[in-house]
Design an enzyme around this catalytic site. Structure first.
Site, PDB file in Angstrom:
ATOM      1  N   THR A  48      48.335   3.985  65.473  1.00  0.00           N
ATOM      2  CA  THR A  48      47.495   4.535  64.390  1.00  0.00           C
ATOM      3  C   THR A  48      48.236   5.648  63.647  1.00  0.00           C
ATOM      4  O   THR A  48      47.679   6.287  62.761  1.00  0.00           O
ATOM      5  CB  THR A  48      46.184   5.122  64.962  1.00  0.00           C
ATOM      6  N   LEU A  54      54.383   6.937  61.583  1.00  0.00           N
ATOM      7  CA  LEU A  54      55.626   6.155  61.660  1.00  0.00           C
ATOM      8  C   LEU A  54      55.318   4.655  61.689  1.00  0.00           C
ATOM      9  O   LEU A  54      55.979   3.856  61.021  1.00  0.00           O
ATOM     10  CB  LEU A  54      56.441   6.562  62.901  1.00  0.00           C
ATOM     11  N   ALA A  55      54.299   4.302  62.468  1.00  0.00           N
ATOM     12  CA  ALA A  55      53.911   2.889  62.560  1.00  0.00           C
ATOM     13  C   ALA A  55      53.555   2.369  61.161  1.00  0.00           C
ATOM     14  O   ALA A  55      54.016   1.308  60.733  1.00  0.00           O
ATOM     15  CB  ALA A  55      52.732   2.734  63.509  1.00  0.00           C
ATOM     16  N   ASP A  91      68.062   6.527  66.882  1.00  0.00           N
ATOM     17  CA  ASP A  91      68.551   7.505  65.913  1.00  0.00           C
ATOM     18  C   ASP A  91      68.657   6.699  64.628  1.00  0.00           C
ATOM     19  O   ASP A  91      69.548   5.848  64.499  1.00  0.00           O
ATOM     20  CB  ASP A  91      69.925   8.055  66.321  1.00  0.00           C
ATOM     21  N   HIS A  92      67.746   6.936  63.691  1.00  0.00           N
ATOM     22  CA  HIS A  92      67.662   5.985  62.564  1.00  0.00           C
ATOM     23  C   HIS A  92      68.914   6.045  61.675  1.00  0.00           C
ATOM     24  O   HIS A  92      69.167   5.118  60.916  1.00  0.00           O
ATOM     25  CB  HIS A  92      66.364   6.139  61.772  1.00  0.00           C
ATOM     26  N   HIS A 106      71.520  13.159  64.269  1.00  0.00           N
ATOM     27  CA  HIS A 106      72.103  12.385  63.171  1.00  0.00           C
ATOM     28  C   HIS A 106      73.530  12.826  62.816  1.00  0.00           C
ATOM     29  O   HIS A 106      74.419  11.993  62.626  1.00  0.00           O
ATOM     30  CB  HIS A 106      71.231  12.495  61.919  1.00  0.00           C
TER      31      HIS A 106
HETATM   32  N1  NDP Z   1      56.692   9.866  60.949  1.00  0.00           N
HETATM   33  C1  NDP Z   1      57.994   9.808  60.771  1.00  0.00           C
HETATM   34  O1  NDP Z   1      58.525   9.584  59.660  1.00  0.00           O
HETATM   35  C2  NDP Z   1      58.910   9.988  61.917  1.00  0.00           C
HETATM   36  C3  NDP Z   1      58.413  10.131  63.210  1.00  0.00           C
HETATM   37  N2  NDP Z   1      59.284  10.244  64.258  1.00  0.00           N
HETATM   38  C4  NDP Z   1      58.795  10.370  65.628  1.00  0.00           C
HETATM   39  O2  NDP Z   1      57.899   9.304  65.925  1.00  0.00           O
HETATM   40  C5  NDP Z   1      56.877   9.743  66.800  1.00  0.00           C
HETATM   41  C6  NDP Z   1      55.523   9.461  66.153  1.00  0.00           C
HETATM   42  O3  NDP Z   1      55.450  10.174  64.940  1.00  0.00           O
HETATM   43  P1  NDP Z   1      54.252  10.020  63.905  1.00  0.00           P
HETATM   44  O4  NDP Z   1      53.823   8.605  63.796  1.00  0.00           O
HETATM   45  O5  NDP Z   1      54.666  10.729  62.693  1.00  0.00           O
HETATM   46  O6  NDP Z   1      53.086  10.850  64.622  1.00  0.00           O
HETATM   47  P2  NDP Z   1      51.532  10.817  64.324  1.00  0.00           P
HETATM   48  O7  NDP Z   1      51.014  12.140  64.760  1.00  0.00           O
HETATM   49  O8  NDP Z   1      51.234  10.312  62.985  1.00  0.00           O
HETATM   50  O9  NDP Z   1      51.013   9.707  65.354  1.00  0.00           O
HETATM   51  C7  NDP Z   1      50.886   9.969  66.726  1.00  0.00           C
HETATM   52  C8  NDP Z   1      50.306   8.751  67.407  1.00  0.00           C
HETATM   53  O10 NDP Z   1      50.127   9.069  68.779  1.00  0.00           O
HETATM   54  C9  NDP Z   1      48.828   8.645  69.155  1.00  0.00           C
HETATM   55  N3  NDP Z   1      48.341   9.475  70.245  1.00  0.00           N
HETATM   56  C10 NDP Z   1      48.243  10.822  70.278  1.00  0.00           C
HETATM   57  N4  NDP Z   1      47.745  11.217  71.452  1.00  0.00           N
HETATM   58  C11 NDP Z   1      47.512  10.102  72.169  1.00  0.00           C
HETATM   59  C12 NDP Z   1      47.008   9.857  73.463  1.00  0.00           C
HETATM   60  N5  NDP Z   1      46.611  10.832  74.282  1.00  0.00           N
HETATM   61  N6  NDP Z   1      46.930   8.604  73.886  1.00  0.00           N
HETATM   62  C13 NDP Z   1      47.312   7.577  73.087  1.00  0.00           C
HETATM   63  N7  NDP Z   1      47.808   7.740  71.854  1.00  0.00           N
HETATM   64  C14 NDP Z   1      47.905   8.988  71.408  1.00  0.00           C
HETATM   65  C15 NDP Z   1      48.001   8.818  67.899  1.00  0.00           C
HETATM   66  O11 NDP Z   1      46.909   7.969  67.939  1.00  0.00           O
HETATM   67  P3  NDP Z   1      45.396   8.458  68.085  1.00  0.00           P
HETATM   68  O12 NDP Z   1      45.227   9.733  67.353  1.00  0.00           O
HETATM   69  O13 NDP Z   1      44.641   7.298  67.513  1.00  0.00           O
HETATM   70  O14 NDP Z   1      45.215   8.613  69.551  1.00  0.00           O
HETATM   71  C16 NDP Z   1      48.976   8.335  66.843  1.00  0.00           C
HETATM   72  O15 NDP Z   1      48.942   6.928  66.764  1.00  0.00           O
HETATM   73  C17 NDP Z   1      57.157  11.228  67.055  1.00  0.00           C
HETATM   74  O16 NDP Z   1      57.944  11.329  68.216  1.00  0.00           O
HETATM   75  C18 NDP Z   1      57.997  11.648  65.858  1.00  0.00           C
HETATM   76  O17 NDP Z   1      58.853  12.712  66.185  1.00  0.00           O
HETATM   77  C19 NDP Z   1      60.653  10.199  64.062  1.00  0.00           C
HETATM   78  C20 NDP Z   1      61.192  10.070  62.809  1.00  0.00           C
HETATM   79  C21 NDP Z   1      60.363   9.975  61.640  1.00  0.00           C
HETATM   80  O1  LIG Z   2      65.018  12.442  61.380  1.00  0.00           O
HETATM   81  C1  LIG Z   2      64.865  13.028  60.323  1.00  0.00           C
HETATM   82  O2  LIG Z   2      65.461  12.514  59.218  1.00  0.00           O
HETATM   83  C2  LIG Z   2      64.956  12.843  57.942  1.00  0.00           C
HETATM   84  C3  LIG Z   2      66.041  12.436  56.959  1.00  0.00           C
HETATM   85  O3  LIG Z   2      66.238  11.070  57.050  1.00  0.00           O
HETATM   86  P1  LIG Z   2      66.788  10.231  55.798  1.00  0.00           P
HETATM   87  O4  LIG Z   2      66.883   8.850  56.311  1.00  0.00           O
HETATM   88  O5  LIG Z   2      65.795  10.421  54.699  1.00  0.00           O
HETATM   89  O6  LIG Z   2      68.105  10.831  55.440  1.00  0.00           O
HETATM   90  C4  LIG Z   2      64.622  14.297  57.809  1.00  0.00           C
HETATM   91  O7  LIG Z   2      63.943  14.524  56.592  1.00  0.00           O
HETATM   92  C5  LIG Z   2      63.707  14.710  58.934  1.00  0.00           C
HETATM   93  O8  LIG Z   2      63.486  16.116  58.863  1.00  0.00           O
HETATM   94  C6  LIG Z   2      64.305  14.360  60.265  1.00  0.00           C
HETATM   95  O9  LIG Z   2      63.338  14.571  61.292  1.00  0.00           O
END
Ligand code: NDP
Ligand SMILES: O=C1O[C@H](COP(=O)(O)O)[C@@H](O)[C@H](O)[C@H]1O
Length: 500
Positions: free
Chosen positions: A29, A32-33, A195-196, A258
């Site tokens: 939810t 990132l997903a 590591d994207h 990175h």
């Molecule tokens: N967003 C991005 O662009 C990036 C994210 N990341 C990494 O990806 C990971 C996820 O990030 P992001 O999607 O942004 O985070 P969000 O806060 O948007 O999502 C967190 C997710 O974790 C779930 N969650 C939280 N607590 C629980 C729990 N107790 N049990 C089950 N599910 C839980 C939430 O679902 P619910 O609330 O429904 O429980 C939600 O789906 C992090 O480690 C972040 O550092 C890395 C690079 C880029």
């Molecule tokens: O992992 C991360 O990367 C982004 C930058 O990624 P890019 O693919 O847009 O170059 C950065 O903004 C973010 O702070 C960091 O967590």
């Protein structure tokens, strides 16, 4: 190795996963997903890179039904997919998705999850191949992996793989602790640390590009290279992520992962096409040879900065300390520049300059090789206007290879630098997450960070974190929208060099 842009050869990895599998997505939810992972799965599906039968089980505490979840997935594709959604096949793709309301901290959730995964495996007649993707906050990784193990969800008769998002720990000790916990349930070769930057097509193609272009290969010569510069500049500020970023800073957010991965990939220089294991052991060798920045070099070789207010594309933007959620007294770094040395035979004496920062004048990730002048040849012939030859590998947002050479100005006895750029102008590049998910499905961990690389990166960073903590290094300021602090320019000027 992918050949997405630069070759007419088929992709080695284009074969479809013959066997079925289940993707178990923790954090389904989340942001990132929605922005990256659903579109990545969809694009792989459109390219016939998903198995014929597959199941995706999405997890989160938010109480969705399967229908609501599938609608959310569809909305994500329509908003974020790089390919236009094709109505034909969409329903079939979405019907692979199921949702399980799940609290990672409750053991009963795992019993329910196990039941759903098994039910889907039986319905689809697919083996117990399970890809667990932890797209959740770092604090949940430990509890999820240990529960996967004790509940039996990760005890499969097929393969099991664990994809872990960054950040992998917040310092050396926490990274080691996290790794030990993961290793109770998964072997090292089952852990895929994302590591994207390793998923960016240019980074994935680097080795191949050099191998198929003898001209480029010949430039990889210790006698010719003056320095290497790696830049990851961003125009965005801290956005809504202050709670995380104000503790992480550019040093943990970008440099530990990175930037050091880009250093390793650049410095690899393999004389022949290498096997995944060779690439990874070579990367470890590079990290082992990376000279620590310590003692008085801390003052001379490292610049730490934070953005002040400024003007970005004609719009006034606030200082970091005025951003929502950031304390007014924050001493957090939003910019790091450093001079590095790799003490091995090839790179001995050749500086690697790295820099990364937020709220800079442009978005660009690139690697630049600057070549030495030939003083012997030029001793008695030194026309005006000469500039160093450069090889520029632009990684993102656009991919290109450029070469800067000196051209004679016909109207005067003068030279001026001129650049030729090669690009495929492909506007539909695969996304990093797509390439990496596909690799993980195929069991290819080449472009994931292995534990030794991660540990050595933290080991290299740790003294810097401690020096920052003890305020041993000034935190300088740069204006938002600028090219960075003047101190970073001085870092190179001290070596009679410029940033490119
Ligand atoms: N967003 C991005 O662009 C990036 C994210 N990341 C990494 O990806 C990971 C996820 O990030 P992001 O999607 O942004 O985070 P969000 O806060 O948007 O999502 C967190 C997710 O974790 C779930 N969650 C939280 N607590 C629980 C729990 N107790 N049990 C089950 N599910 C839980 C939430 O679902 P619910 O609330 O429904 O429980 C939600 O789906 C992090 O480690 C972040 O550092 C890395 C690079 C880029
Ligand atoms: O992992 C991360 O990367 C982004 C930058 O990624 P890019 O693919 O847009 O170059 C950065 O903004 C973010 O702070 C960091 O967590």
């Amino acid at each position: 190795m992918q050949f997405n842009n630069f070759s007419s050869q088929p992709e080695e990895h284009s074969e479809r996963n013959a066997q079925g599998m289940t993707v178990v997505l923790f954090g389904a939810t989340g942001d990132l997903a929605k922005r990256k992972l659903f579109p990545a799965l969809y694009n792989l599906y459109l390219e016939n890179k998903m198995p014929e039968a597959f199941s995706v089980v999405g997890l989160g505490r938010t109480p969705y039904t399967d229908d609501v979840f599938q609608t959310k997935v569809e909305q994500s594709l329509r908003t974020y997919s790089r390919r236009t959604v094709e109505e034909e096949g969409l329903h079939q793709f979405l019907s692979s998705f199921r949702y399980c309301t799940f609290d990672a901290t409750e053991t009963t959730s795992y019993v329910k999850l196990n039941g759903l995964i098994e039910q889907r495996e039986q319905e689809l007649e697919i083996p117990e191949n399970r890809l667990f993707y932890l797209s959740v906050a770092p604090g949940l990784i430990d509890v999820i992996t240990s529960n996967l193990n004790t509940s039996g969800v990760s005890q499969t008769s097929g393969w099991k793989r664990l994809i872990v998002e960054k950040p992998f720990g917040s310092d050396l000790a926490s990274a080691r602790e996290l790794n030990q916990k993961l290793r109770i349930a998964f072997h090292e070769d089952e852990i895929y640390r994302i590591d994207h930057y390793l998923g960016k097509p240019m980074v994935q193609n680097l080795e191949t590009l050099i191998l198929v272009n003898p001209v480029l290969d010949s430039l990889f010569n210790h006698e010719l290279i003056a320095n290497v510069q790696i830049t990851a500049s961003e125009t965005v500020g801290v956005e809504t992520r202050a709670a995380y970023y104000d503790h992480a800073g550019a040093i943990r957010d970008m440099v530990q992962n990175h930037m050091l991965q880009l250093v390793m990939m650049t410095a690899l220089h393999l004389p022949k096409k290498a096997q995944p294991e060779e690439i990874r052991s070579k990367k470890v060798e590079i990290m082992e040879a990376l000279r620590p920045i310590q003692g008085e070099n801390l003052q001379t070789d490292l610049i730490r900065a934070q953005y002040g207010e400024g003007d970005l594309f004609g719009i006034d933007v606030p200082a970091y300390r005025e951003e929502p959620g950031v304390p007014h007294s924050s001493m957090n770094d939003t910019y790091i520049a450093a001079r590095l040395f790799i003490d091995n035979e090839f790179w001995k004496g050749i500086p690697f300059y790295i820099r990364t920062g937020k709220r800079l004048d442009k978005k660009s990730t690139r690697i630049v090789f600057e070549f030495k002048e030939r003083p012997a040849q030029l001793e008695d012939y030194r026309p005006e206007g000469l500039a160093p030859n450069l090889l520029i590998l632009e990684i993102s947002p656009n991919e290109s290879i450029s070469l800067q050479v000196n051209m004679k100005d016909p109207s005067a006895n003068k030279f001026k630098p001129s650049t030729i750029t090669f690009t495929t102008n492909s506007s539909n590049q695969p996304e990093a997450y797509e390439l990496l998910l596909h690799d993980a499905m195929l069991g290819n961990a080449t472009f994931f960070a292995n534990w030794k690389e991660v540990e050595l990166s933290w080991q290299w960073i740790q003294p810097l974190l401690e020096a920052f903590e003890e305020n041993q290094l000034p935190l300088v300021t740069y204006a938002a929208g600028s090219t960075g602090p003047k101190e970073a320019k001085q870092l190179l000027a001290n070596d009679h060099a410029n940033w490119w």
